[in-house]
Design an enzyme around this catalytic site. Structure first.
Site, PDB file in Angstrom:
ATOM      1  N   HIS A 146       8.309 -36.528 -33.591  1.00 34.44           N
ATOM      2  CA  HIS A 146       9.584 -37.235 -33.776  1.00 34.44           C
ATOM      3  C   HIS A 146       9.272 -38.740 -33.851  1.00 34.44           C
ATOM      4  CE1 HIS A 146      13.706 -38.079 -33.934  1.00 34.44           C
ATOM      5  NE2 HIS A 146      14.083 -37.835 -32.698  1.00 34.44           N
TER       6      HIS A 146
ATOM      7  N   GLN B 128      11.787 -41.819 -33.402  1.00 30.71           N
ATOM      8  CA  GLN B 128      12.207 -42.068 -32.018  1.00 30.71           C
ATOM      9  C   GLN B 128      11.213 -42.999 -31.320  1.00 30.71           C
ATOM     10  OE1 GLN B 128      15.110 -40.878 -30.328  1.00 30.71           O
ATOM     11  NE2 GLN B 128      14.423 -42.489 -28.952  1.00 30.71           N
TER      12      GLN B 128
ATOM     13  N   ARG C 161      14.879 -33.584 -41.356  1.00 33.91           N
ATOM     14  CA  ARG C 161      14.735 -32.994 -40.018  1.00 33.91           C
ATOM     15  C   ARG C 161      14.599 -31.492 -40.190  1.00 33.91           C
ATOM     16  NH1 ARG C 161      18.072 -34.108 -34.488  1.00 33.91           N
ATOM     17  NH2 ARG C 161      16.672 -35.897 -34.614  1.00 33.91           N
TER      18      ARG C 161
ATOM     19  N   ARG D  80      17.116 -47.269 -32.386  1.00 34.38           N
ATOM     20  CA  ARG D  80      16.907 -46.379 -33.537  1.00 34.38           C
ATOM     21  C   ARG D  80      17.387 -47.072 -34.811  1.00 34.38           C
ATOM     22  NH1 ARG D  80      16.582 -40.810 -32.754  1.00 34.38           N
ATOM     23  NH2 ARG D  80      16.326 -40.829 -35.021  1.00 34.38           N
TER      24      ARG D  80
ATOM     25  N   CYS E 261      14.863 -39.832 -25.083  1.00 30.27           N
ATOM     26  CA  CYS E 261      15.315 -39.896 -26.482  1.00 30.27           C
ATOM     27  C   CYS E 261      16.760 -39.458 -26.633  1.00 30.27           C
ATOM     28  CB  CYS E 261      14.390 -39.067 -27.358  1.00 30.27           C
ATOM     29  SG  CYS E 261      14.404 -37.296 -27.021  1.00 30.27           S
TER      30      CYS E 261
ATOM     31  N   ASP F 174      12.007 -35.583 -21.577  1.00 33.02           N
ATOM     32  CA  ASP F 174      12.822 -34.999 -22.651  1.00 33.02           C
ATOM     33  C   ASP F 174      13.303 -33.643 -22.138  1.00 33.02           C
ATOM     34  OD1 ASP F 174      13.971 -34.474 -25.141  1.00 33.02           O
ATOM     35  OD2 ASP F 174      12.072 -34.003 -26.126  1.00 33.02           O
TER      36      ASP F 174
HETATM   37  N1  NVA Z   1      12.469 -32.377 -28.114  1.00 31.39           N
HETATM   38  C1  NVA Z   1      13.840 -32.465 -28.562  1.00 31.39           C
HETATM   39  C2  NVA Z   1      14.147 -33.827 -29.071  1.00 31.39           C
HETATM   40  C3  NVA Z   1      15.577 -34.022 -29.530  1.00 31.39           C
HETATM   41  C4  NVA Z   1      15.832 -35.394 -30.094  1.00 31.39           C
HETATM   42  C5  NVA Z   1      14.093 -31.416 -29.632  1.00 31.39           C
HETATM   43  O1  NVA Z   1      13.225 -31.236 -30.491  1.00 31.39           O
HETATM   44  O2  NVA Z   1      15.130 -30.769 -29.603  1.00 31.39           O
HETATM   45  N1   CP Z   2      17.106 -38.618 -30.222  1.00 30.44           N
HETATM   46  C1   CP Z   2      17.599 -37.981 -31.306  1.00 30.44           C
HETATM   47  O1   CP Z   2      16.909 -37.783 -32.317  1.00 30.44           O
HETATM   48  O2   CP Z   2      18.889 -37.585 -31.206  1.00 30.44           O
HETATM   49  P1   CP Z   2      19.694 -36.630 -32.187  1.00 30.44           P
HETATM   50  O3   CP Z   2      19.124 -35.244 -32.052  1.00 30.44           O
HETATM   51  O4   CP Z   2      21.116 -36.723 -31.733  1.00 30.44           O
HETATM   52  O5   CP Z   2      19.511 -37.116 -33.602  1.00 30.44           O
END
Ligand code: NVA
Ligand code: CP
Length: 303
Positions: free
Chosen positions: A130, A133, A103, A290, A262, A222
C-alpha cells in the site's frame, strides 16, 4: 519510459524526498491562487476492486485540485468485474486517460495492468503493498521530527501485511530503522524482508511487541484482518491477543513517540481508544497527508 508507482522502491531516495518536499509545498499552496494545475485538461481513472473511503476521496479531490478530471470505476459495475482481461483494460484505459490508480487483490494484477498500459499506473493498495499510504505516513513523521528520517525508529505491531511490507520497503529507500513485532504465523513475506536487507535496510522482525516498542519514535499498526480476510477474523483475533497498542505500549516507546494508523481502525482490537484518540496520535494529519502526497506524486508521474 512510462514510470509507475507499484511499490515505494519504484522511487529512488532522492525522488521520494522530492515528492515529500513537494507535498509540503502543495499543502501550503492549497486554496491559494498560486496553487498549480499541472494536469489541466487531463483525466485520471481510479479503479477499485475493494472498498475505499480515504483513497477514493483523496485521489478524487487531489486530481481535481491539480486541474484534471478523476473518473472512478467500481469494478463490480464494469466489464473488468465481469471478467474482461486486465491486459485489455490496460490498453483501453491508455487510450482514454493520462494515468490510472488501481486497488486490487493480487499484486500481479497491478503488475499486469502496468505492463500493458502506456500510461502511469499507481498502486491504490494490493494484497502485498500500500505504497501511497506510506508517502502520507512519511510526511507525517517529517512534520513531527523534521525533514530527515534517519533518526526515526519505527515499531510495527501487528500483522505482517501489505502495510507492514510497505514499511519494510520504505525503510530500505528512506533509511529509517524498523522493528516489526508479528505473531509467528503472521510474519511478513521473507523475500520482502530479505530484499530490503540486501539494499541495506535496518529491519528486524520479532515476535513480542515489547521488543519492537523499546525506544520507538513512531508506533504504528493496522487491522488484524485485512480486506479479503474477513472470514479469518475470529481466528486472527486469537492469534493477535497481546498485540493491541495501548497506553502501556506507548509507555515503552520514546516519550516523544507518535502513533500512526492507516485507518480504518478497530478500537479495542489493534489499538485502544485512549491511544488513537490520545495526544500522541497523528492519524488525522496522516489521513490528510494522503491528499498532499498523492498530488505531489501525480504531478511528478503524470506531467
Ligand atoms: N491492511 C488493510 C489496509 C487498509 C487501508 C487492508 O488491506 O485491508
Ligand atoms: N488507508 C486507506 O487506504 O483507507 P481506505 O481503505 O478508506 O481507502
Amino acid at each position: 519510459m512510462t514510470r509507475h508507482f507499484l511499490t515505494v522502491s519504484d522511487l529512488s531516495r532522492d525522488e521520494l524526498f522530492g515528492v515529500l518536499d513537494r507535498a509540503a509545498e502543495l499543502k501550503e499552496l492549497r486554496g491559494t491562487p498560486a496553487h498549480p494545475q499541472p494536469l489541466a485538461g487531463k483525466s485520471i481513472a481510479i479503479v477499485f476492486e475493494k472498498a475505499s473511503t480515504r483513497t477514493r476521496l483523496s485521489f478524487e479531490v487531489g486530481i481535481h485540485e491539480l486541474g484534471a478530471q478523476p473518473v472512478t470505476l467500481i469494478s463490480k459495475d464494469t466489464q473488468l468485474g465481469r471478467g474482461e482481461p486486465i491486459e485489455d483494460t490496460a490498453r483501453m484505459l491508455s487510450r482514454y486517460v493520462h494515468g490510472a490508480v488501481y486497488r486490487t487483490f493480487g499484486h500481479e494484477r497491478l503488475q499486469t495492468l502496468a505492463k500493458c498500459a502506456s500510461i502511469p499506473v499507481v498502486n491504490g493498495l494490493s494484497d502485498k503493498f500500500h505504497p501511497v499510504q506510506l508517502l502520507a505516513d512519511l510526511m507525517t513523521i517529517r512534520q513531527s521530527f523534521g525533514p530527515s528520517l534517519d533518526g526515526a525508529r519505527v515499531a510495527w505491531v501487528g500483522d505482517g501485511n501489505n502495510m507492514a511490507h510497505s514499511w519494510i520497503v520504505s525503510a530500505a529507500v528512506a533509511g529509517f530503522d524498523l522493528v516489526l513485532a508479528c505473531p509467528p504465523e503472521y510474519q511478513p513475506d521473507e523475500q520482502v524482508v530479505a530484499d530490503a536487507k540486501a539494499k541495506g535496510a535496518n529491519v528486524e522482525v520479532v515476535e513480542r511487541p515489547e521488543e519492537a516498542l523499546e525506544g520507538a519514535t513512531v508506533v504504528t499498526t493496522d487491522v488484524w484482518a485485512s480486506m479479503g480476510q474477513e472470514a479469518e477474523h475470529f481466528e486472527r483475533e486469537q492469534a493477535f491477543a497481546g498485540f493491541i497498542v495501548d497506553d502501556a505500549s506507548m509507555k515503552r516507546a520514546s516519550d516523544e513517540a507518535i502513533f500512526l494508523h492507516c485507518l480504518p481502525a478497530h478500537r479495542g482490537e489493534e489499538v485502544s481508544a485512549s491511544v488513537i484518540d490520545g495526544p500522541q496520535s497523528r492519524v488525522w494529519d496522516e489521513a490528510e497527508n494522503r491528499l498532499h502526497t498523492q498530488k505531489a506524486l501525480l504531478e511528478w508521474l503524470v506531467t
